[in-house]
Design a protein around this motif. Structure first.
Motif, mmCIF file in Angstrom:
data_model
loop_
_atom_site.group_PDB
_atom_site.id
_atom_site.type_symbol
_atom_site.label_atom_id
_atom_site.label_comp_id
_atom_site.label_asym_id
_atom_site.label_seq_id
_atom_site.Cartn_x
_atom_site.Cartn_y
_atom_site.Cartn_z
ATOM 1 N N GLY A 135 56.664 -13.446 -5.089
ATOM 2 C CA GLY A 135 55.481 -13.259 -4.264
ATOM 3 C C GLY A 135 54.282 -12.744 -5.036
ATOM 4 O O GLY A 135 53.138 -12.933 -4.628
ATOM 5 N N HIS A 136 54.535 -12.075 -6.178
ATOM 6 C CA HIS A 136 53.431 -11.649 -7.034
ATOM 7 C C HIS A 136 52.746 -12.871 -7.639
ATOM 8 O O HIS A 136 53.391 -13.889 -7.913
ATOM 9 N N ARG A 137 51.445 -12.746 -7.868
ATOM 10 C CA ARG A 137 50.672 -13.855 -8.415
ATOM 11 C C ARG A 137 50.548 -13.782 -9.941
ATOM 12 O O ARG A 137 49.933 -14.635 -10.548
ATOM 13 N N THR A 174 48.495 -5.505 -7.493
ATOM 14 C CA THR A 174 49.207 -4.994 -6.322
ATOM 15 C C THR A 174 50.553 -4.420 -6.720
ATOM 16 O O THR A 174 51.101 -4.703 -7.786
ATOM 17 N N ALA A 175 51.098 -3.612 -5.815
ATOM 18 C CA ALA A 175 52.513 -3.250 -5.838
ATOM 19 C C ALA A 175 53.114 -3.819 -4.560
ATOM 20 O O ALA A 175 52.429 -3.958 -3.543
ATOM 21 N N LYS A 176 54.381 -4.172 -4.627
ATOM 22 C CA LYS A 176 55.058 -4.708 -3.456
ATOM 23 C C LYS A 176 56.344 -3.935 -3.196
ATOM 24 O O LYS A 176 57.016 -3.484 -4.126
ATOM 25 N N SER A 184 63.052 -10.117 1.132
ATOM 26 C CA SER A 184 61.736 -10.304 1.752
ATOM 27 C C SER A 184 60.804 -9.152 1.405
ATOM 28 O O SER A 184 61.233 -8.019 1.161
ATOM 29 N N CYS A 185 59.521 -9.450 1.377
ATOM 30 C CA CYS A 185 58.501 -8.442 1.079
ATOM 31 C C CYS A 185 58.229 -7.624 2.334
ATOM 32 O O CYS A 185 57.817 -8.162 3.368
ATOM 33 N N HIS A 186 58.459 -6.323 2.240
ATOM 34 C CA HIS A 186 58.240 -5.428 3.378
ATOM 35 C C HIS A 186 56.787 -4.983 3.471
ATOM 36 O O HIS A 186 56.217 -4.918 4.554
ATOM 37 N N GLN A 187 56.167 -4.651 2.327
ATOM 38 C CA GLN A 187 54.768 -4.235 2.298
ATOM 39 C C GLN A 187 54.142 -4.689 0.988
ATOM 40 O O GLN A 187 54.813 -4.749 -0.046
ATOM 41 N N THR A 188 52.851 -5.003 1.023
ATOM 42 C CA THR A 188 52.055 -5.204 -0.178
ATOM 43 C C THR A 188 51.027 -4.089 -0.242
ATOM 44 O O THR A 188 50.267 -3.882 0.708
ATOM 45 N N LEU A 189 51.037 -3.353 -1.358
ATOM 46 C CA LEU A 189 50.173 -2.186 -1.520
ATOM 47 C C LEU A 189 48.915 -2.620 -2.268
ATOM 48 O O LEU A 189 48.943 -2.848 -3.480
ATOM 49 N N ARG A 190 47.825 -2.732 -1.533
ATOM 50 C CA ARG A 190 46.558 -3.223 -2.094
ATOM 51 C C ARG A 190 45.531 -2.107 -2.156
ATOM 52 O O ARG A 190 45.404 -1.321 -1.218
ATOM 53 N N GLY A 191 44.801 -2.063 -3.263
ATOM 54 C CA GLY A 191 43.767 -1.057 -3.445
ATOM 55 C C GLY A 191 43.320 -0.945 -4.885
ATOM 56 O O GLY A 191 42.149 -0.710 -5.167
ATOM 57 N N HIS A 192 44.245 -1.132 -5.830
ATOM 58 C CA HIS A 192 43.875 -1.117 -7.241
ATOM 59 C C HIS A 192 42.974 -2.312 -7.564
ATOM 60 O O HIS A 192 43.115 -3.394 -6.975
ATOM 61 N N THR A 193 42.081 -2.105 -8.503
ATOM 62 C CA THR A 193 41.200 -3.181 -8.958
ATOM 63 C C THR A 193 41.571 -3.654 -10.361
ATOM 64 O O THR A 193 40.824 -4.392 -10.999
#
Length: 333
Positions: A135-137, A174-176, A184-193
């Motif tokens: 799921g990571h890009r 991101t962290a996942k 399955s991915c439970h959460q995607t942690l978005r905020g870092h640039t």
């Protein structure tokens, strides 16, 4: 901290730089993984090489030493399990299609991250992949695991609690959080640039701390995905993290280590000594008899004071062109 130190023992038989080292849980052996494509086991008592682990076809990126087995991963896209007494290779884990960056042995499973944009779970004894986390890009760099015993029951899904949670960090920023049982991915942690280079997990509080090339450390609730705090004082990439006694320690390309209160994000102290980037650190708790108030703790300790000023923080700096220290992640073109 502070002052010079003299080497007690020197382990110097590798023909290339040492990318990682790991101490066994019982403290009896040291494992080193090298640019020369080998790993070596050393006696912690006298510094003698006990076994040469040969078989990888490219440099060793990471290693983990248990009391009865050693594990290494490599740019040759494989992971290997070794007998610590004989040095014999017991298993080869094949399946990744690019450099294997990190491994983590926990709960009778082996977890791995790779530049192929995936993380995987393997049976430690069979060497077969039991789950793929896709799921990571971009490259998956860092890993942490929360065992089922550290997860609540309701209202959290029974399936996730049964297999635990895997947290991964990537150069995609991101962290996942993954459910190990289902993949399955439970959460995607978005905020870092910037790229997420490192992470540590406070399992009892379900909090992950991530460090990034954006020069910040961030705290997350891994169950809800909520960003809790941002630690902003570094002036360069945050390369390594350590969590101890409710303090977060962060090592950076700005040549410093900072100590933060984990629950508030307040900076407690900055350690300035290195001339180059800090790429690895390790905390060792000491005890002191300092009277209250202790300058490093916000409230009286329940037992002996384990404050940063009376403990040892082992820092490792990156020495350019010498390959003498634990290496930060390398990014392929």
């Amino acid at each position: 901290m502070g002052g010079g130190g003299s080497a007690l023992r020197v382990c110097a038989e590798h023909r290339g730089g040492i990318n990682w080292l790991s101490l066994s849980p019982d403290g009896q052996r040291l494992l080193t993984g090298s640019e020369d494509g080998t790993a070596r086991l050393w006696s912690a008592a006298d510094g003698q090489c006990c076994a040469l682990l040969q078989g990888h076809e490219s440099y060793v990126t990471f290693c983990q030493l248990e009391n009865e087995a050693a594990f290494t991963c490599s740019a040759d896209r494989t992971i290997r399990k070794w007998d610590v007494l004989t040095g014999q290779c017991l298993l080869v884990f094949r399946g990744h299609t690019s450099i294997v960056n990190r491994i983590l042995v926990a709960n009778n499973q082996l977890f791995s991250s790779s530049y192929d944009r995936t993380a995987r779970a393997w049976s430690v004894d069979a060497g077969q992949a039991s789950q793929e986390f896709r799921g990571h890009r971009n490259c998956v760099l860092t890993l942490a695991y929360s065992a089922p015993r550290d997860l609540p029951g309701a209202p959290f899904e029974e399936e996730a609690a049964a297999g635990g949670l895997l947290v991964t960090g990537s150069t995609d920023g991101t962290a996942k959080v993954w459910q190990v049982a289902s993949g399955s991915c439970h959460q995607t942690l978005r905020g870092h640039t910037g790229a997420v280079l490192c992470l540590v997990l406070d399992a009892p509080s379900h909090t992950a701390f991530t460090g990034s090339t954006d020069a910040t450390v961030r705290a997350w609730d891994i169950l809800s995905g909520e960003q809790l705090r941002v630690f902003r004082e570094h002036q360069g990439s945050v390369i390594c993290l350590e969590l101890a006694n409710q303090h977060v320690y962060s090592g950076s390309a700005d040549r410093t280590v900072k100590c933060w209160l984990a629950d508030t994000g307040e900076r407690v102290r900055t350690f300035t000594a290195h001339r180059h980037s800090v790429s690895a650190l390790k905390y060792h708790a000491g005890t002191c008899k300092c009277p209250w108030p202790c300058p490093d703790l916000p409230s009286p300790p329940l037992g002996p004071c384990h404050c940063p000023s009376q403990s040892l923080l082992a820092l490792r700096q990156t020495l350019p062109a010498q390959g003498l220290s634990a290496s930060p992640p390398r990014f392929p073109p």
